[in-house]
Motif scaffolding. Structure first.
Motif, PDB file in Angstrom:
ATOM      1  N   ASN A   1       5.556  -0.326   3.320  1.00 37.62           N
ATOM      2  CA  ASN A   1       4.449  -0.085   2.396  1.00 37.62           C
ATOM      3  C   ASN A   1       4.822   0.773   1.189  1.00 37.62           C
ATOM      4  OD1 ASN A   1       1.982  -1.340   3.796  1.00 37.62           O
ATOM      5  ND2 ASN A   1       2.891  -0.128   5.443  1.00 37.62           N
ATOM      6  N   VAL A   2       6.103   0.810   0.861  1.00 35.91           N
ATOM      7  CA  VAL A   2       6.535   1.679  -0.232  1.00 35.91           C
ATOM      8  C   VAL A   2       5.876   1.317  -1.554  1.00 35.91           C
ATOM      9  CG1 VAL A   2       8.602   0.273  -0.730  1.00 35.91           C
ATOM     10  CG2 VAL A   2       8.558   2.714  -1.343  1.00 35.91           C
ATOM     11  N   MET A   3       5.651   0.029  -1.815  1.00 40.00           N
ATOM     12  CA  MET A   3       5.032  -0.357  -3.084  1.00 40.00           C
ATOM     13  C   MET A   3       3.530  -0.076  -3.094  1.00 40.00           C
ATOM     14  SD  MET A   3       7.309  -1.181  -5.214  1.00 40.00           S
ATOM     15  CE  MET A   3       6.240  -1.822  -6.504  1.00 40.00           C
ATOM     16  N   TRP A   4       2.893  -0.082  -1.924  1.00 39.66           N
ATOM     17  CA  TRP A   4       1.496   0.350  -1.878  1.00 39.66           C
ATOM     18  C   TRP A   4       1.392   1.839  -2.200  1.00 39.66           C
ATOM     19  CZ3 TRP A   4      -1.949  -3.021  -2.607  1.00 39.66           C
ATOM     20  CH2 TRP A   4      -1.906  -4.288  -2.028  1.00 39.66           C
ATOM     21  N   ALA A   5       2.350   2.624  -1.712  1.00 30.85           N
ATOM     22  CA  ALA A   5       2.375   4.041  -2.071  1.00 30.85           C
ATOM     23  C   ALA A   5       2.556   4.210  -3.575  1.00 30.85           C
ATOM     24  CB  ALA A   5       3.495   4.752  -1.312  1.00 30.85           C
ATOM     25  N   HIS A   6       3.383   3.353  -4.168  1.00 28.22           N
ATOM     26  CA  HIS A   6       3.597   3.425  -5.616  1.00 28.22           C
ATOM     27  C   HIS A   6       2.310   3.089  -6.369  1.00 28.22           C
ATOM     28  CE1 HIS A   6       5.648   3.078  -9.471  1.00 28.22           C
ATOM     29  NE2 HIS A   6       4.995   1.945  -9.649  1.00 28.22           N
ATOM     30  N   LEU A   7       1.589   2.054  -5.932  1.00 30.25           N
ATOM     31  CA  LEU A   7       0.338   1.708  -6.608  1.00 30.25           C
ATOM     32  C   LEU A   7      -0.702   2.812  -6.440  1.00 30.25           C
ATOM     33  CD1 LEU A   7      -0.271  -2.115  -6.015  1.00 30.25           C
ATOM     34  CD2 LEU A   7       0.495  -0.958  -8.103  1.00 30.25           C
ATOM     35  N   ALA A   8      -0.710   3.479  -5.289  1.00 31.60           N
ATOM     36  CA  ALA A   8      -1.620   4.613  -5.120  1.00 31.60           C
ATOM     37  C   ALA A   8      -1.291   5.722  -6.119  1.00 31.60           C
ATOM     38  CB  ALA A   8      -1.548   5.131  -3.690  1.00 31.60           C
ATOM     39  N   ASP A   9      -0.006   5.994  -6.322  1.00 33.55           N
ATOM     40  CA  ASP A   9       0.392   6.995  -7.317  1.00 33.55           C
ATOM     41  C   ASP A   9      -0.009   6.552  -8.724  1.00 33.55           C
ATOM     42  OD1 ASP A   9       1.466   8.677  -5.403  1.00 33.55           O
ATOM     43  OD2 ASP A   9       3.515   7.924  -5.659  1.00 33.55           O
ATOM     44  N   GLU A  10       0.132   5.258  -9.008  1.00 33.07           N
ATOM     45  CA  GLU A  10      -0.270   4.745 -10.322  1.00 33.07           C
ATOM     46  C   GLU A  10      -1.769   4.925 -10.539  1.00 33.07           C
ATOM     47  OE1 GLU A  10       1.038   3.048 -13.276  1.00 33.07           O
ATOM     48  OE2 GLU A  10       2.584   4.405 -12.526  1.00 33.07           O
ATOM     49  N   HIS A  11      -2.539   4.713  -9.487  1.00 37.61           N
ATOM     50  CA  HIS A  11      -3.991   4.897  -9.622  1.00 37.61           C
ATOM     51  C   HIS A  11      -4.338   6.357  -9.872  1.00 37.61           C
ATOM     52  CE1 HIS A  11      -8.255   4.096  -9.018  1.00 37.61           C
ATOM     53  NE2 HIS A  11      -8.296   5.123  -8.182  1.00 37.61           N
ATOM     54  N   ARG A  12      -3.614   7.258  -9.231  1.00 39.62           N
ATOM     55  CA  ARG A  12      -3.849   8.672  -9.490  1.00 39.62           C
ATOM     56  C   ARG A  12      -3.515   9.022 -10.936  1.00 39.62           C
ATOM     57  NH1 ARG A  12      -1.174   8.764  -4.340  1.00 39.62           N
ATOM     58  NH2 ARG A  12      -2.594   9.424  -2.660  1.00 39.62           N
TER      59      ARG A  12
ATOM     60  N   LEU B   1      -4.850  -1.430   7.355  1.00 40.85           N
ATOM     61  CA  LEU B   1      -5.831  -0.390   7.019  1.00 40.85           C
ATOM     62  C   LEU B   1      -5.459   0.973   7.575  1.00 40.85           C
ATOM     63  CD1 LEU B   1      -9.345  -2.061   7.339  1.00 40.85           C
ATOM     64  CD2 LEU B   1      -8.405  -0.912   5.335  1.00 40.85           C
ATOM     65  N   LYS B   2      -4.560   1.003   8.550  1.00 40.88           N
ATOM     66  CA  LYS B   2      -4.146   2.284   9.117  1.00 40.88           C
ATOM     67  C   LYS B   2      -3.141   3.010   8.231  1.00 40.88           C
ATOM     68  CE  LYS B   2      -4.838   1.199  14.033  1.00 40.88           C
ATOM     69  NZ  LYS B   2      -4.163   1.002  15.334  1.00 40.88           N
ATOM     70  N   HIS B   3      -2.514   2.322   7.280  1.00 41.35           N
ATOM     71  CA  HIS B   3      -1.509   2.983   6.449  1.00 41.35           C
ATOM     72  C   HIS B   3      -2.193   3.888   5.429  1.00 41.35           C
ATOM     73  CE1 HIS B   3       1.530   3.488   3.255  1.00 41.35           C
ATOM     74  NE2 HIS B   3       2.309   3.616   4.300  1.00 41.35           N
ATOM     75  N   PRO B   4      -1.836   5.171   5.355  1.00 41.36           N
ATOM     76  CA  PRO B   4      -2.594   6.125   4.544  1.00 41.36           C
ATOM     77  C   PRO B   4      -2.675   5.777   3.064  1.00 41.36           C
ATOM     78  CG  PRO B   4      -1.143   7.281   6.065  1.00 41.36           C
ATOM     79  CD  PRO B   4      -0.785   5.833   6.156  1.00 41.36           C
ATOM     80  N   ASN B   5      -1.567   5.394   2.430  1.00 49.65           N
ATOM     81  CA  ASN B   5      -1.610   5.128   0.991  1.00 49.65           C
ATOM     82  C   ASN B   5      -2.417   3.880   0.669  1.00 49.65           C
ATOM     83  OD1 ASN B   5       0.095   7.198  -0.434  1.00 49.65           O
ATOM     84  ND2 ASN B   5       1.569   6.500   1.095  1.00 49.65           N
TER      85      ASN B   5
END
Length: 474
Positions: free
Chosen positions: A112-123, A184-188
């Motif tokens: 899920n590394v790219m989902w974490a990246h998109l979460a950072d982009e949203h922030r 859905l369990k992945h935090p980012n």
């Protein structure tokens, strides 16, 4: 085993009367239920949407203004929404969220590394919408563990008993739910989808690998139809926040025979035709799906229309590769993968029909059209010449979690694309390089960010190892 309530998972029901109509989905263990959702205008208690043995889905429907930032609250937390769709905004697009084999056993952080990246982009700069371009789950192994479907699609029982099909349905329902719940369990991911409303379009892995391109003896068998029905139920619930008979107004067919939809806001229109639900080995869409696309193509719209095509609409001459595979026994097992493509010899007429509709929209005064595609586990872009001098753009972002194929495959496709393709006379298709890239196809996990500033739109690919691309004007 689910031990807590998951959610909210935010889904866009529709845009109407100056408001964003939203659905917040919660997944709860049996015996637990989520508390109310609140906005400045209303408080809504979630109601039961769908039951699984391991979990119960709840939904709360509410609305917020579509011309200003807003928020909603649940369980003591407030979730900010970038809900002003009238001015500058950002959209995110992602596809291919998984892998065919062993996806449930992968390291969570690596996957899920790219989902974490998109979460950072949203922030950093919030997204107004999250567009899911197909293969939101990889359900290929959901058929394992049951005698009727263990060897799917190679071997299936010819005439299973009704109670055995009921048992298979129960097995498949839990396996599909397990895959959606795991994400859905992945935090980012969970943090992002609680704050950015989603719009989704399904593709084959949301059902099974090659659905619709497999032989009719498989897809129309009792086992195949059971698999499709379970997959569609899960898609409606987890991707669209609804159930059969209760589709939001954005869907073209209230009965849900096909799952095409459209939404529009000032200067922005999003079209998501269903390219999988009506698919067979000889057709991409049935009459209902085509009528919906033709009706949208005839709309006099001013602004930018984004058309989601889960399988790339503009591509190289794959019919050559398809012919070679049919003639090569060891490669025939990949034949359904190529039949999935618009460029397949079996879909040539449908391809021209869809391209003609895209040209019809692109050549209207005041409207620009961009195709958003995934499916190929690579990133690329393409252009098709239009008579008004403005090219039809296609942007492909594929592989949000699916690891990329070998770079040799990317080079091969790039070499194939040099042959060119002109399915419509006078409208040649050209595969172009993404800004900053040396190859036409990029083998790197990726997602796409679309940004409107003033009246201008730009696209930026975000790569796992290459970083963000320079902006492309579209």
């Amino acid at each position: 085993m689910l031990d807590r309530i998951l959610g909210p998972l935010l889904i866009l029901d529709d845009i109407a009367n100056g408001r964003m109509h939203l659905a917040a989905i919660f997944v709860a263990p049996p015996g637990q239920s989520p508390g109310p959702v609140s906005t400045t205008d209303e408080t809504v208690a979630p109601t039961e949407l769908l039951h699984y043995d391991s979990a119960i889905l709840y939904r709360a429907r509410f609305s917020v203004p579509a011309d200003a930032p807003s928020s909603y609250s649940w369980n003591g937390e407030t979730y900010a929404l970038a809900s002003d769709l009238t001015g500058d905004l950002r959209l995110a697009y992602a596809s291919c969220n998984g892998e065919e084999h062993g996806d449930m056993d992968r390291d969570e952080e690596e996957r899920n590394v790219m989902w974490a990246h998109l979460a950072d982009e949203h922030r950093r700069a919030p997204f107004a919408l999250l567009l899911h371009g197909g293969d939101q789950v990889y359900a290929d192994e959901a058929t394992h563990g049951h005698p009727l479907s263990e060897d799917w699609p190679d071997k299936i029982p010819r005439d299973p008993l009704p109670h055995d099909i009921d048992d298979l349905r129960a097995h498949l329902r839990e396996r599909f739910a397990e895959r959606y719940i795991a994400q859905l369990k992945h935090p980012n991911y969970a943090w992002l989808v609680a704050r950015v409303p989603a719009l989704a379009q399904w593709d084959d892995h949301d059902i099974c690998d090659g659905w619709g391109s497999l032989p009719r003896s498989r897809t129309y068998s009792p086992v195949g139809q059971c698999l499709f029905e379970v997959a569609k139920e899960a898609t409606l619930a987890f991707q669209h926040g609804t159930i059969a008979g209760d589709l939001p107004a954005r869907f073209d067919d209230p009965e849900g025979y096909h799952l095409g939809w459209q939404v529009s806001a000032p200067g922005l229109r999003l079209l998501g035709p269903d390219l999988r639900g009506e698919r067979t080995r000889r057709q991409v869409m049935d009459d209902g799906g085509w009528r919906a696309v033709e009706a949208q193509a005839a709309v006099d719209f001013t602004g930018h229309t984004f058309v989601m095509s889960s399988v790339p609409l503009l591509g190289p001459r794959l019919s050559i590769l398809e012919a070679l595979m049919v003639l090569t026994p060891k490669m025939q097992k990949y034949e359904d993968d190529l039949r999935d493509q618009w460029q397949s010899r079996a879909h040539r007429d449908s391809w021209r029909r869809m391209l003609t509709l895209m040209m019809q929209m692109q050549e209207m005064d005041g409207q620009d059209v961009t195709i958003l595609s995934g499916e190929i586990h690579l990133a690329t872009r393409a252009e098709m010449a239009a008579r008004n001098g403005q090219p039809l753009h296609q942007l492909v972002a594929s592989g949000i979690t699916h690891r990329p194929p070998p770079k040799a495959w990317a080079r091969f496709l790039g070499a194939l694309s040099r042959l060119g393709e002109s399915p419509l006379q006078g409208h040649p298709i050209r595969i172009r390089r993404i800004p900053g890239q040396s190859l036409r196809y990029v083998a790197d996990r990726n997602a796409l960010v679309l940004e409107r500033r003033g009246a201008e739109w730009h696209a930026v690919w975000h790569f796992e190892t290459h970083g963000p691309s320079p902006a492309l004007a579209i």
